[in-house]
Scaffold this motif. Sequence first.
Motif, PDB file in Angstrom:
ATOM      1  N   ASP A  86       0.794  -1.223   0.000  1.00 44.36           N
ATOM      2  CA  ASP A  86       0.000   0.000   0.000  1.00 44.36           C
ATOM      3  C   ASP A  86       0.828   1.276   0.000  1.00 44.36           C
ATOM      4  O   ASP A  86       0.269   2.350  -0.223  1.00 44.36           O
ATOM      5  CB  ASP A  86      -0.931   0.017   1.227  1.00 44.36           C
ATOM      6  CG  ASP A  86      -1.861  -1.182   1.262  1.00 44.36           C
ATOM      7  OD1 ASP A  86      -2.586  -1.383   0.276  1.00 44.36           O
ATOM      8  OD2 ASP A  86      -1.846  -1.920   2.265  1.00 44.36           O
ATOM      9  N   ILE A 122      -6.013  -2.222  -6.926  1.00 41.42           N
ATOM     10  CA  ILE A 122      -6.370  -0.935  -6.338  1.00 41.42           C
ATOM     11  C   ILE A 122      -5.696   0.225  -7.075  1.00 41.42           C
ATOM     12  O   ILE A 122      -6.337   1.234  -7.397  1.00 41.42           O
ATOM     13  CB  ILE A 122      -6.033  -0.924  -4.840  1.00 41.42           C
ATOM     14  CG1 ILE A 122      -7.012  -1.845  -4.091  1.00 41.42           C
ATOM     15  CG2 ILE A 122      -6.085   0.489  -4.271  1.00 41.42           C
ATOM     16  CD1 ILE A 122      -6.661  -2.099  -2.645  1.00 41.42           C
ATOM     17  N   GLN A 126      -7.600   3.258  -9.284  1.00 41.39           N
ATOM     18  CA  GLN A 126      -7.338   4.686  -9.117  1.00 41.39           C
ATOM     19  C   GLN A 126      -6.891   5.325 -10.427  1.00 41.39           C
ATOM     20  O   GLN A 126      -7.332   6.423 -10.782  1.00 41.39           O
ATOM     21  CB  GLN A 126      -6.286   4.906  -8.031  1.00 41.39           C
ATOM     22  CG  GLN A 126      -6.751   4.507  -6.633  1.00 41.39           C
ATOM     23  CD  GLN A 126      -5.633   4.547  -5.614  1.00 41.39           C
ATOM     24  OE1 GLN A 126      -4.581   3.932  -5.794  1.00 41.39           O
ATOM     25  NE2 GLN A 126      -5.851   5.275  -4.535  1.00 41.39           N
ATOM     26  N   TRP A 154     -15.996  -5.698  -9.026  1.00 41.43           N
ATOM     27  CA  TRP A 154     -15.488  -5.222  -7.743  1.00 41.43           C
ATOM     28  C   TRP A 154     -16.281  -5.916  -6.646  1.00 41.43           C
ATOM     29  O   TRP A 154     -17.505  -5.836  -6.614  1.00 41.43           O
ATOM     30  CB  TRP A 154     -15.634  -3.717  -7.622  1.00 41.43           C
ATOM     31  CG  TRP A 154     -15.211  -3.156  -6.296  1.00 41.43           C
ATOM     32  CD1 TRP A 154     -16.008  -2.903  -5.208  1.00 41.43           C
ATOM     33  CD2 TRP A 154     -13.882  -2.783  -5.894  1.00 41.43           C
ATOM     34  NE1 TRP A 154     -15.273  -2.407  -4.164  1.00 41.43           N
ATOM     35  CE2 TRP A 154     -13.961  -2.317  -4.559  1.00 41.43           C
ATOM     36  CE3 TRP A 154     -12.646  -2.802  -6.536  1.00 41.43           C
ATOM     37  CZ2 TRP A 154     -12.847  -1.870  -3.863  1.00 41.43           C
ATOM     38  CZ3 TRP A 154     -11.529  -2.360  -5.841  1.00 41.43           C
ATOM     39  CH2 TRP A 154     -11.627  -1.895  -4.528  1.00 41.43           C
ATOM     40  N   SER A 191     -10.450   5.709   1.751  1.00 43.23           N
ATOM     41  CA  SER A 191      -9.725   6.738   0.993  1.00 43.23           C
ATOM     42  C   SER A 191     -10.408   7.124  -0.315  1.00 43.23           C
ATOM     43  O   SER A 191      -9.855   7.912  -1.088  1.00 43.23           O
ATOM     44  CB  SER A 191      -8.311   6.242   0.687  1.00 43.23           C
ATOM     45  OG  SER A 191      -8.375   5.109  -0.180  1.00 43.23           O
ATOM     46  N   ILE A 193     -11.326   4.808  -2.662  1.00 40.40           N
ATOM     47  CA  ILE A 193     -11.101   3.776  -3.674  1.00 40.40           C
ATOM     48  C   ILE A 193     -12.392   3.046  -4.016  1.00 40.40           C
ATOM     49  O   ILE A 193     -12.665   2.745  -5.192  1.00 40.40           O
ATOM     50  CB  ILE A 193     -10.018   2.786  -3.194  1.00 40.40           C
ATOM     51  CG1 ILE A 193      -8.678   3.499  -3.058  1.00 40.40           C
ATOM     52  CG2 ILE A 193      -9.892   1.600  -4.147  1.00 40.40           C
ATOM     53  CD1 ILE A 193      -7.615   2.697  -2.346  1.00 40.40           C
ATOM     54  N   GLU A 194     -13.195   2.752  -3.000  1.00 37.54           N
ATOM     55  CA  GLU A 194     -14.471   2.062  -3.240  1.00 37.54           C
ATOM     56  C   GLU A 194     -15.357   2.866  -4.190  1.00 37.54           C
ATOM     57  O   GLU A 194     -15.924   2.320  -5.142  1.00 37.54           O
ATOM     58  CB  GLU A 194     -15.193   1.824  -1.919  1.00 37.54           C
ATOM     59  CG  GLU A 194     -16.573   1.238  -2.066  1.00 37.54           C
ATOM     60  CD  GLU A 194     -16.625  -0.266  -1.888  1.00 37.54           C
ATOM     61  OE1 GLU A 194     -17.689  -0.840  -2.149  1.00 37.54           O
ATOM     62  OE2 GLU A 194     -15.607  -0.864  -1.494  1.00 37.54           O
ATOM     63  N   ALA A 197     -13.925   2.697  -7.678  1.00 41.47           N
ATOM     64  CA  ALA A 197     -14.156   1.396  -8.307  1.00 41.47           C
ATOM     65  C   ALA A 197     -15.556   1.312  -8.887  1.00 41.47           C
ATOM     66  O   ALA A 197     -15.756   0.818 -10.000  1.00 41.47           O
ATOM     67  CB  ALA A 197     -13.926   0.280  -7.297  1.00 41.47           C
TER      68      ALA A 197
END
Length: 208
Positions: A86, A122, A126, A154, A191, A193-194, A197
């Motif tokens: 990460d 991930i 992004q 996802w 952050s 990301i979800e 996605a």
Amino acid sequence: MNPATRPAIQSQAEARLPMTEALDQIAEQAAIGVTVVCGFPASGKSTAARYLADLIDAVIIDKDAFAPDLEESVMAELTGNPYDRDSNEYMRVVNPHIYRAFVHQAFVIGVRVPVIVDAPFIGHVQAAARRGVALSEHLMSTVLVPLPLVRTIWISAMPNQIRDRMSYRGAERDIGKLADWDAYRAHVLDSGIEDAAQGVVDYVVRNY
């Protein structure tokens, strides 16, 4: 959400087994080409990949089994944490190259037989969101090989479920995340990301 997203989004109120019923909907299309199953660690990606592969007799290509010794040795040198996936150092030095090789292998095989890819992706989620393109389009742009049909899934899970699954499976790679859970949640799970996605994948499958 990506306009191409198909109706595989489920909720607990809609189905007793939302993840498997959503995957049942996807299976017919997944019988051709490459199906990318992505999401946060411990979200249920591997369970979903195995379930889908069993339905259509597909090959699974698992990121965890793709050159793990190389990743661990490089990250041990860079950050002192062999399981770091990460940090900025991992995203800058390792991620682009290891994922390019990983995707290359999946696409070469997927031209001939159905393939299920099991990996977080991930950084690529992004990057696709920044470019304003679908994740499948972004992945296809990273390799120079004959391109199969590609679809992306996802696997969505709640942070508390992810933590519980990490604790239950007891994997060494999760020790650091669990030891500083608040930081991991803030830096990764919460952050954005979800949300990114859900804007770039073809299907969102809820594993809760």
